[in-house]
Write an enzyme that holds these catalytic residues in place. Structure first.
Site, mmCIF file in Angstrom:
data_model
loop_
_atom_site.group_PDB
_atom_site.id
_atom_site.type_symbol
_atom_site.label_atom_id
_atom_site.label_comp_id
_atom_site.label_asym_id
_atom_site.label_seq_id
_atom_site.Cartn_x
_atom_site.Cartn_y
_atom_site.Cartn_z
ATOM 1 N N HIS A 53 -4.595 -3.654 6.315
ATOM 2 C CA HIS A 53 -4.340 -3.879 4.888
ATOM 3 C C HIS A 53 -5.680 -4.287 4.268
ATOM 4 O O HIS A 53 -5.956 -5.452 4.011
ATOM 5 C CB HIS A 53 -3.285 -4.967 4.693
ATOM 6 C CG HIS A 53 -3.085 -5.323 3.244
ATOM 7 N ND1 HIS A 53 -2.700 -4.396 2.308
ATOM 8 C CD2 HIS A 53 -3.244 -6.497 2.570
ATOM 9 C CE1 HIS A 53 -2.621 -4.982 1.120
ATOM 10 N NE2 HIS A 53 -2.953 -6.257 1.255
ATOM 11 N N ASP A 64 0.840 -1.207 0.000
ATOM 12 C CA ASP A 64 0.000 0.000 0.000
ATOM 13 C C ASP A 64 0.874 1.255 0.000
ATOM 14 O O ASP A 64 0.578 2.229 -0.685
ATOM 15 C CB ASP A 64 -0.928 -0.015 1.224
ATOM 16 C CG ASP A 64 -1.694 -1.320 1.322
ATOM 17 O OD1 ASP A 64 -2.394 -1.654 0.359
ATOM 18 O OD2 ASP A 64 -1.568 -2.020 2.341
#
Length: 332
Positions: free
Chosen positions: A187, A159
């Site tokens: 996540h 990310d």
């Protein structure tokens, strides 16, 4: 030459591992002079495929690789292991209830946690990649009580890399010119990509990302949504999940854990919360961390505005709910 480092990769016959193993083997993660023993774990029905992966690794003829073990037994895989990439997890299938997904993953990470607890080195460094990564890391840690909680992490570097690349593309600079992008929380699609503390090098001058972008609306809306939904966008385009970029991010995470961060730079890692920034203790939450001597520490004292606070709390709430559901499966 140094003693070979014993490196576990679970889900080793899968897509992510296929990219990951090559990068690890050729020295991208642990250094160009560090010999390796690769301990590859997968489920019994995947052993034939895994043997094919072993053949390919052999055929790469990489000098650093001193031994390869392919097994379906976690106790064989984790024996005296120094580092582990926990890639294997039960993916969510169509029509699958969330509780069924959690139940399946609790079973997997309980067995692997118990094996690591019994036979791995107590200094083992573990990154959980398989989703739900944050909660899977918590469960594994629960079943490996003799290994310090700080040795369990989960991957949010993918990310971070996605966010960094979006900003670099927006500003027309190279990825290396953008530093200190933060991913807070889970996540998942509730994660909070935060560039309030990030910097960018433009023509030799360092400026904050908000100053450089000059578009608050973009940073609070389109940018966040793009990063949060990038995995789904890749699946839609490729008809398969992000394997190459996930493998690269796992390598980045482990490399920085072993070699440290530079100066005032920090990276995002899912780590056990100690209550920093008002996040419930014991959650596996993505924070900005600095790393020295293979030890991470959460960056303290960052200014958190109201917008950030709400985003950070929302992803913490999702993580709390996920963890409680998984812990209930542990007791069941």
């Amino acid at each position: 030459m140094a003693e070979p480092l014993k490196v576990v990769v679970t889900g080793a016959a899968g897509q992510i591992a296929y990219s990951l193993l090559f990068s690890v083997a050729k020295g991208d993660v642990f250094g160009p002079d560090q010999p390796l023993e690769l301990l590859l774990l997968d489920i019994t029905p995947m052993m034939e495929v895994l043997n094919g992966v072993v053949m390919e690794l052999m055929d790469c003829a990489i000098p650093l690789v001193k031994n390869i073990v392919a097994t379906d037994d976690p106790k064989v895989a984790f024996k005296d292991a120094d580092a582990a990439f926990m890639v294997g997890a039960m993916p969510r299938k169509e029509g699958m209830e969330r509780k069924d997904l959690l139940k399946a993953n609790v079973r997997i990470f309980k067995a692997q946690g118990q094996a690591a607890d019994q036979v791995a080195k107590k200094s083992i460094k573990i990154i959980v990649v398989g989703n739900p990564a944050n909660t899977n890391a918590c469960i594994m840690s629960k079943y490996a009580p003799s290994i310090p909680k700080a040795n369990f992490t989960c991957m949010t570097r993918l990310d971070q890399n996605r966010a960094q690349a979006q900003i670099a593309s927006k500003l027309g600079v190279s990825n290396g010119d953008v530093t200190n992008v933060i991913i807070w929380g889970n996540h998942s699609s509730t994660q909070f990509p935060d560039v309030a503390h990030a910097s960018v090098n433009i023509n030799g001058k360092k400026v904050t990302v908000p100053e450089a972008v000059k578009n608050d609306n973009y940073l609070k809306n389109e940018f966040i949504k793009t990063v949060q939904q990038r995995g789904a966008a890749v699946i839609k385009a490729r008809k398969l999940s992000s394997a190459m970029s996930a493998a690269k991010a796992a390598c980045d995470h482990m490399h920085d854990w072993f070699f440290g961060t530079k100066g005032n730079d920090f990276v995002s890692m899912g780590v056990i919360s100690d209550g920093s920034y008002g996040i419930r203790e014991g959650l596996m939450y993505s924070y900005p961390v600095r790393i020295k001597n293979k030890t991470w520490s959460i960056v303290q004292g960052l200014d958190i505005n109201q917008f950030a606070r709400e985003k950070m709390d929302a992803t913490a709430a999702e993580l709390t709910e996920e963890l409680e559901a998984a812990l209930a499966e542990c007791e069941a």
